[in-house]
Scaffold this motif. Structure first.
Motif, PDB file in Angstrom:
ATOM      1  N   SER A  88       0.854  -1.187   0.000  1.00 22.66           N
ATOM      2  CA  SER A  88       0.000   0.000   0.000  1.00 22.66           C
ATOM      3  C   SER A  88       0.895   1.245   0.000  1.00 22.66           C
ATOM      4  O   SER A  88       2.129   1.137   0.048  1.00 22.66           O
TER       5      SER A  88
ATOM      6  N   THR B 273       1.664   3.342   2.227  1.00 21.04           N
ATOM      7  CA  THR B 273       2.541   3.434   3.392  1.00 21.04           C
ATOM      8  C   THR B 273       3.871   2.709   3.153  1.00 21.04           C
ATOM      9  O   THR B 273       4.917   3.145   3.635  1.00 21.04           O
TER      10      THR B 273
ATOM     11  N   MET C 133       5.995   4.997   1.358  1.00 25.90           N
ATOM     12  CA  MET C 133       6.371   6.095   2.264  1.00 25.90           C
ATOM     13  C   MET C 133       7.568   5.643   3.097  1.00 25.90           C
ATOM     14  O   MET C 133       8.524   6.387   3.304  1.00 25.90           O
TER      15      MET C 133
ATOM     16  N   PHE D 145      -1.739  11.983   8.490  1.00 27.33           N
ATOM     17  CA  PHE D 145      -0.818  11.281   7.586  1.00 27.33           C
ATOM     18  C   PHE D 145       0.590  11.865   7.615  1.00 27.33           C
ATOM     19  O   PHE D 145       1.566  11.149   7.413  1.00 27.33           O
TER      20      PHE D 145
ATOM     21  N   THR E 163       3.012  16.270   3.140  1.00 30.48           N
ATOM     22  CA  THR E 163       1.780  15.625   2.698  1.00 30.48           C
ATOM     23  C   THR E 163       1.094  16.591   1.732  1.00 30.48           C
ATOM     24  O   THR E 163       0.735  17.694   2.138  1.00 30.48           O
TER      25      THR E 163
ATOM     26  N   ASN F 274      -1.824  16.270   0.123  1.00 32.31           N
ATOM     27  CA  ASN F 274      -3.247  16.384   0.434  1.00 32.31           C
ATOM     28  C   ASN F 274      -3.512  15.650   1.746  1.00 32.31           C
ATOM     29  O   ASN F 274      -3.439  14.423   1.795  1.00 32.31           O
TER      30      ASN F 274
ATOM     31  N   ASP G 220       3.996  12.940  -0.053  1.00 35.50           N
ATOM     32  CA  ASP G 220       2.886  11.993   0.055  1.00 35.50           C
ATOM     33  C   ASP G 220       1.721  12.576  -0.748  1.00 35.50           C
ATOM     34  O   ASP G 220       1.083  13.534  -0.310  1.00 35.50           O
TER      35      ASP G 220
ATOM     36  N   SER H 263      -3.528  10.753  -1.669  1.00 29.49           N
ATOM     37  CA  SER H 263      -4.934  11.067  -1.967  1.00 29.49           C
ATOM     38  C   SER H 263      -5.089  12.226  -2.949  1.00 29.49           C
ATOM     39  O   SER H 263      -6.145  12.837  -3.020  1.00 29.49           O
TER      40      SER H 263
ATOM     41  N   LYS I 292      -7.080   5.277  -4.262  1.00 29.14           N
ATOM     42  CA  LYS I 292      -7.616   6.624  -4.037  1.00 29.14           C
ATOM     43  C   LYS I 292      -8.014   7.241  -5.378  1.00 29.14           C
ATOM     44  O   LYS I 292      -8.947   6.767  -5.996  1.00 29.14           O
TER      45      LYS I 292
HETATM   46  C1  LIG Z   1      -4.667   6.796   2.554  1.00 30.03           C
HETATM   47  C2  LIG Z   1      -3.488   7.625   2.831  1.00 30.03           C
HETATM   48  C3  LIG Z   1      -2.275   7.051   3.235  1.00 30.03           C
HETATM   49  C4  LIG Z   1      -2.134   5.591   3.524  1.00 30.03           C
HETATM   50  O1  LIG Z   1      -2.151   4.849   2.362  1.00 30.03           O
HETATM   51  P1  LIG Z   1      -2.232   3.242   2.404  1.00 30.03           P
HETATM   52  O2  LIG Z   1      -2.390   2.908   0.966  1.00 30.03           O
HETATM   53  O3  LIG Z   1      -3.424   2.887   3.255  1.00 30.03           O
HETATM   54  O4  LIG Z   1      -0.971   2.750   2.994  1.00 30.03           O
HETATM   55  C5  LIG Z   1      -1.180   7.882   3.388  1.00 30.03           C
HETATM   56  N1  LIG Z   1      -1.268   9.202   3.176  1.00 30.03           N
HETATM   57  C6  LIG Z   1      -2.409   9.792   2.803  1.00 30.03           C
HETATM   58  C7  LIG Z   1      -2.443  11.263   2.580  1.00 30.03           C
HETATM   59  C8  LIG Z   1      -3.571   9.028   2.616  1.00 30.03           C
HETATM   60  O5  LIG Z   1      -4.718   9.601   2.238  1.00 30.03           O
END
Ligand SMILES: *Cc1c(COP(=O)(O)O)cnc(C)c1O
Length: 355
Positions: free
Chosen positions: A60, A62, A65, A85, A131, A133, A161, A164, A187
């Protein structure tokens, strides 16, 4: 029970996209994989306006990240945080034993490029995390302006990041000079969960050669080695999901068009924002409103849990507030393949339920 998802991931996945995963299996060392990866990467580069190296990770968001922390932080990281996040990324640095500092903002506010500049002037940092968003608060941060600041420091790497926002909002990797940007499949790409994508600049790739103890699974150099050899993944990747991504990218890049996709997101956002101003209030600062998810201040004190139960009977589902904001706020995601008509339908149903 089928419910159309208006939550910030996973988002609604259209039937044709689901069907794109249904085909006889091939091997990850076969030419079919090279061809699939080549097509997918070329289209991802168009979404991000870049020629940079692309990672498609079987994990995923993360996961990739964590990859950024492991490969890019050599000296010390600066984590800008304005919600859940951003906090998560700082926690990852902590758990990877990296030196880091947190630049924190009140939830609902955006990050200030000037503050980042002040921090970088100290010369302490070699990596900045932001981040784009913040899904927990419905804030979109001024990425282009932050990137402009970071670009003044040639030894600093910028990691973004965009989980989303990627494929829902403009991110010009090459023009804005972004070293690393990551997103998840579930997303704005409107795919099932299970994949993450990232673009990696030459500078970030170079940094990876200088950093030790990166672990095995997320080493940039492993992805690069297998790509250079045969345009293949380093491990047995989720090929069916990659095929769905390839199919979906064809729709995004060649059918809808990436600019039209951004426009549709902006249009859906503006409808939800206006509705929220009229009926409740916006949680996020007016200057930092997200085009992909709106966080609404529950000024009427309605039960969000009950609202969702009623919505479920009508075939829809939205998102309660994140963490401490549960019941105090609720969120409507307007991302992925959702249309203006579907958003208007949802708002009508909510009005009908709350009276
Ligand atoms: C959903 C989200 C994550 C986590 O993503 P996963 O795919 O669940 O690991 C990280 N950062 C932001 C901004 C998110 O919206």
């Amino acid at each position: 029970m089928y419910r159309k998802l208006f939550i910030p991931g996973p988002t609604e996945v259209r039937e044709d996209v689901r069907k794109a995963m249904d085909f006889p299996m091939f091997g990850h060392r076969m030419p079919e994989t090279s061809e699939l990866m080549d097509q997918t990467v070329t289209k991802l580069q168009k979404v991000l306006f870049t020629d940079n190296f692309i990672i498609i990770g079987t994990c995923s968001g993360t996961g990739l990240m964590e990859a950024a922390v492991r490969n890019c932080v050599k000296k010390k990281a600066l984590h800008s945080v304005c919600g859940a996040f951003g906090n998560r990324w700082a926690s990852i640095s902590k758990s990877c034993n990296k030196e880091f500092e947190v630049l924190e903002y009140e939830w609902g506010k955006g990050i200030s490029p000037g503050d980042i500049d002040e921090k970088l002037k100290t010369g302490e940092f070699d990596t900045v995390f932001i981040t784009h968003n913040e899904t927990s608060t419905g804030v979109m941060n001024p990425l282009k302006e932050v990137a402009e600041v970071v670009s003044k420091y040639p030894d600093v790497i910028l990691c973004v990041d965009a989980v989303s926002s990627m494929a829902g909002a403009e991110i010009r990797v090459d023009d804005w000079d972004i070293d690393y940007v990551v997103a998840s499949s579930q997303k704005c790409f409107a795919l099932p969960p299970g994949l993450a994508v990232a673009s990696v600049s030459e500078k970030a790739m170079q940094r990876s050669t200088e950093v030790e103890d990166k672990g095995y699974y997320f080493d940039f150099l492993a992805y690069k080695k297998y790509w250079d050899k045969a345009k293949q993944p380093s491990i047995t990747a989720a090929l069916n999901l990659i095929a769905a991504l390839n199919y979906q990218l064809d729709k995004i890049v060649n059918k809808e068009g990436i600019e039209n996709r951004f426009k549709r997101h902006a249009e859906m956002a503006s409808i939800v924002q206006n509705w929220a101003r009229e009926n409740f209030a916006l949680f996020a600062d007016e200057n930092n409103l997200s085009p992909t998810v709106t966080c609404i201040d529950n000024t009427k004190g309605i039960s969000i849990k009950n609202l969702n139960e009623e919505l479920s009977k009508r075939g829809a589902f939205l998102s309660n507030g994140y963490g401490n904001l549960k019941e105090k706020t609720f969120r409507i995601a307007h991302m992925g393949d959702l249309t203006v008509e579907e958003i208007e339908w949802l708002l009508g149903e909510i009005e009908d339920i709350i009276g």
